[in-house]
Write an enzyme that holds these catalytic residues in place. Sequence first.
Site, PDB file in Angstrom:
ATOM      1  N   CYS A 208       0.848  -1.198   0.000  1.00  0.00           N
ATOM      2  CA  CYS A 208       0.000   0.000   0.000  1.00  0.00           C
ATOM      3  C   CYS A 208       0.886   1.251   0.000  1.00  0.00           C
ATOM      4  O   CYS A 208       1.743   1.422   0.874  1.00  0.00           O
ATOM      5  CB  CYS A 208      -0.904  -0.003   1.230  1.00  0.00           C
ATOM      6  SG  CYS A 208      -1.757   1.562   1.490  1.00  0.00           S
TER       7      CYS A 208
ATOM      8  N   CYS B 271       0.645   3.313   3.206  1.00  0.00           N
ATOM      9  CA  CYS B 271       1.360   2.674   4.326  1.00  0.00           C
ATOM     10  C   CYS B 271       2.864   2.927   4.193  1.00  0.00           C
ATOM     11  O   CYS B 271       3.545   3.180   5.193  1.00  0.00           O
ATOM     12  CB  CYS B 271       1.067   1.180   4.369  1.00  0.00           C
ATOM     13  SG  CYS B 271      -0.540   0.770   5.088  1.00  0.00           S
TER      14      CYS B 271
ATOM     15  N   ASP C 171      -0.943  16.320  -1.423  1.00  0.00           N
ATOM     16  CA  ASP C 171      -1.266  15.440  -2.542  1.00  0.00           C
ATOM     17  C   ASP C 171      -0.231  15.659  -3.654  1.00  0.00           C
ATOM     18  O   ASP C 171       0.131  16.796  -3.975  1.00  0.00           O
ATOM     19  CB  ASP C 171      -2.682  15.736  -3.055  1.00  0.00           C
ATOM     20  CG  ASP C 171      -3.202  14.632  -3.956  1.00  0.00           C
ATOM     21  OD1 ASP C 171      -4.182  13.965  -3.558  1.00  0.00           O
ATOM     22  OD2 ASP C 171      -2.647  14.436  -5.055  1.00  0.00           O
TER      23      ASP C 171
ATOM     24  N   HIS D  54      -3.997   0.850   8.496  1.00  0.00           N
ATOM     25  CA  HIS D  54      -4.480   0.559   7.138  1.00  0.00           C
ATOM     26  C   HIS D  54      -5.934   0.103   7.180  1.00  0.00           C
ATOM     27  O   HIS D  54      -6.253  -0.956   7.730  1.00  0.00           O
ATOM     28  CB  HIS D  54      -3.623  -0.519   6.472  1.00  0.00           C
ATOM     29  CG  HIS D  54      -4.100  -0.836   5.085  1.00  0.00           C
ATOM     30  ND1 HIS D  54      -3.666  -0.139   3.976  1.00  0.00           N
ATOM     31  CD2 HIS D  54      -5.009  -1.734   4.641  1.00  0.00           C
ATOM     32  CE1 HIS D  54      -4.288  -0.609   2.901  1.00  0.00           C
ATOM     33  NE2 HIS D  54      -5.100  -1.578   3.282  1.00  0.00           N
TER      34      HIS D  54
ATOM     35  N   ASN E  95     -13.478   9.857  -1.143  1.00  0.00           N
ATOM     36  CA  ASN E  95     -13.931   8.990  -2.229  1.00  0.00           C
ATOM     37  C   ASN E  95     -13.976   7.565  -1.697  1.00  0.00           C
ATOM     38  O   ASN E  95     -12.994   7.074  -1.135  1.00  0.00           O
ATOM     39  CB  ASN E  95     -12.968   9.068  -3.423  1.00  0.00           C
ATOM     40  CG  ASN E  95     -12.962  10.454  -4.043  1.00  0.00           C
ATOM     41  OD1 ASN E  95     -14.003  11.088  -4.190  1.00  0.00           O
ATOM     42  ND2 ASN E  95     -11.790  10.940  -4.405  1.00  0.00           N
TER      43      ASN E  95
ATOM     44  N   GLY F  27     -14.326   7.071  -7.720  1.00  0.00           N
ATOM     45  CA  GLY F  27     -13.048   7.723  -7.983  1.00  0.00           C
ATOM     46  C   GLY F  27     -11.958   7.417  -6.987  1.00  0.00           C
ATOM     47  O   GLY F  27     -10.891   8.045  -7.026  1.00  0.00           O
TER      48      GLY F  27
ATOM     49  N   HIS G 275      -6.541   3.038   0.782  1.00  0.00           N
ATOM     50  CA  HIS G 275      -6.194   3.280   2.188  1.00  0.00           C
ATOM     51  C   HIS G 275      -6.962   4.556   2.512  1.00  0.00           C
ATOM     52  O   HIS G 275      -6.688   5.604   1.915  1.00  0.00           O
ATOM     53  CB  HIS G 275      -4.676   3.448   2.344  1.00  0.00           C
ATOM     54  CG  HIS G 275      -4.206   3.694   3.740  1.00  0.00           C
ATOM     55  ND1 HIS G 275      -3.142   3.020   4.327  1.00  0.00           N
ATOM     56  CD2 HIS G 275      -4.639   4.580   4.670  1.00  0.00           C
ATOM     57  CE1 HIS G 275      -2.958   3.471   5.561  1.00  0.00           C
ATOM     58  NE2 HIS G 275      -3.854   4.433   5.796  1.00  0.00           N
TER      59      HIS G 275
ATOM     60  N   HIS H 123      -8.647   7.922   3.272  1.00  0.00           N
ATOM     61  CA  HIS H 123      -8.049   9.258   3.396  1.00  0.00           C
ATOM     62  C   HIS H 123      -9.108  10.316   3.172  1.00  0.00           C
ATOM     63  O   HIS H 123     -10.086  10.099   2.453  1.00  0.00           O
ATOM     64  CB  HIS H 123      -6.890   9.453   2.414  1.00  0.00           C
ATOM     65  CG  HIS H 123      -7.231   9.113   0.991  1.00  0.00           C
ATOM     66  ND1 HIS H 123      -7.285   7.816   0.534  1.00  0.00           N
ATOM     67  CD2 HIS H 123      -7.543   9.902  -0.063  1.00  0.00           C
ATOM     68  CE1 HIS H 123      -7.616   7.821  -0.747  1.00  0.00           C
ATOM     69  NE2 HIS H 123      -7.793   9.077  -1.136  1.00  0.00           N
TER      70      HIS H 123
ATOM     71  N   HIS I 110      -9.509  14.116   1.718  1.00  0.00           N
ATOM     72  CA  HIS I 110      -8.896  15.221   0.981  1.00  0.00           C
ATOM     73  C   HIS I 110      -9.303  16.531   1.656  1.00  0.00           C
ATOM     74  O   HIS I 110     -10.470  16.707   2.028  1.00  0.00           O
ATOM     75  CB  HIS I 110      -9.420  15.280  -0.455  1.00  0.00           C
ATOM     76  CG  HIS I 110      -9.086  14.090  -1.299  1.00  0.00           C
ATOM     77  ND1 HIS I 110      -8.088  14.103  -2.242  1.00  0.00           N
ATOM     78  CD2 HIS I 110      -9.620  12.841  -1.351  1.00  0.00           C
ATOM     79  CE1 HIS I 110      -8.032  12.927  -2.847  1.00  0.00           C
ATOM     80  NE2 HIS I 110      -8.955  12.141  -2.327  1.00  0.00           N
TER      81      HIS I 110
HETATM   82  P1  5GP Z   1      -8.421   9.021  -4.202  1.00  0.00           P
HETATM   83  O1  5GP Z   1      -8.695   9.155  -5.671  1.00  0.00           O
HETATM   84  O2  5GP Z   1      -8.069   7.591  -3.836  1.00  0.00           O
HETATM   85  O3  5GP Z   1      -9.501   9.609  -3.334  1.00  0.00           O
HETATM   86  O4  5GP Z   1      -7.167   9.929  -3.914  1.00  0.00           O
HETATM   87  C1  5GP Z   1      -5.859   9.452  -3.948  1.00  0.00           C
HETATM   88  C2  5GP Z   1      -4.981  10.667  -3.999  1.00  0.00           C
HETATM   89  O5  5GP Z   1      -3.673  10.276  -3.656  1.00  0.00           O
HETATM   90  C3  5GP Z   1      -4.902  11.314  -5.394  1.00  0.00           C
HETATM   91  O6  5GP Z   1      -5.352  12.657  -5.303  1.00  0.00           O
HETATM   92  C4  5GP Z   1      -3.427  11.203  -5.762  1.00  0.00           C
HETATM   93  O7  5GP Z   1      -2.951  12.346  -6.431  1.00  0.00           O
HETATM   94  C5  5GP Z   1      -2.754  11.012  -4.411  1.00  0.00           C
HETATM   95  N1  5GP Z   1      -1.548  10.212  -4.464  1.00  0.00           N
HETATM   96  C6  5GP Z   1      -1.379   9.021  -5.109  1.00  0.00           C
HETATM   97  N2  5GP Z   1      -0.130   8.554  -4.913  1.00  0.00           N
HETATM   98  C7  5GP Z   1       0.511   9.472  -4.139  1.00  0.00           C
HETATM   99  C8  5GP Z   1       1.831   9.541  -3.607  1.00  0.00           C
HETATM  100  O8  5GP Z   1       2.684   8.674  -3.808  1.00  0.00           O
HETATM  101  N3  5GP Z   1       2.117  10.626  -2.846  1.00  0.00           N
HETATM  102  C9  5GP Z   1       1.209  11.602  -2.602  1.00  0.00           C
HETATM  103  N4  5GP Z   1       1.616  12.638  -1.847  1.00  0.00           N
HETATM  104  N5  5GP Z   1      -0.044  11.576  -3.087  1.00  0.00           N
HETATM  105  C10 5GP Z   1      -0.395  10.515  -3.841  1.00  0.00           C
HETATM  106 ZN    ZN Z   2      -2.265   1.301   3.697  1.00  0.00          ZN
END
Ligand code: 5GP
Ligand code: ZN
Length: 106
Positions: free
Chosen positions: A4, A7, A30, A46, A83, A89, A94, A96, A98
């Site tokens: 992950c 993680c 992000d 996680h 999301n 989306g 994991h 989170h 935003h």
């Molecule tokens: P989701 O679409 O799952 O709600 O959001 C995942 C977010 O994680 C996306 O906005 C993406 O830009 C961000 N993200 C993905 N990989 C990484 C990473 O390695 N580092 C950081 N800082 N953000 C990440």
């Molecule tokens: Zn994780």
Amino acid sequence: MSDCIFCKIINGDFGTDFVYENEFAVVFKDINPKADTHLLVVPKKHIESLNEVQDKSLLGELMVTVKAVTEKLNIKSYRTVINTGKDAGQEVFHLHIHILAGEIKL
Ligand code: 5GP
Ligand code: ZN
């Protein structure tokens, strides 16, 4: 979880700077920001998504973390987004939150 990405970030594998950290969560920028300020509040434990949350008190701690980090950065106006599931989306499985502030390009 070993495969992950969040993680690994929490574990310090990529040297990611944490904007904020407490017992329950870390907050970092992000990598692909959709707003002038785009932060991710990520629980240290996680959990794949909101659908898998069993510890309800953790949800409160995550929102308290949102409040703490926005206060720390003096962000008064912001949007929070969670999301849940691929069709909504979610890309990283994991949980989170935003935090988006300033000009939001979503
Ligand atoms: P989701 O679409 O799952 O709600 O959001 C995942 C977010 O994680 C996306 O906005 C993406 O830009 C961000 N993200 C993905 N990989 C990484 C990473 O390695 N580092 C950081 N800082 N953000 C990440
Ligand atoms: Zn994780």
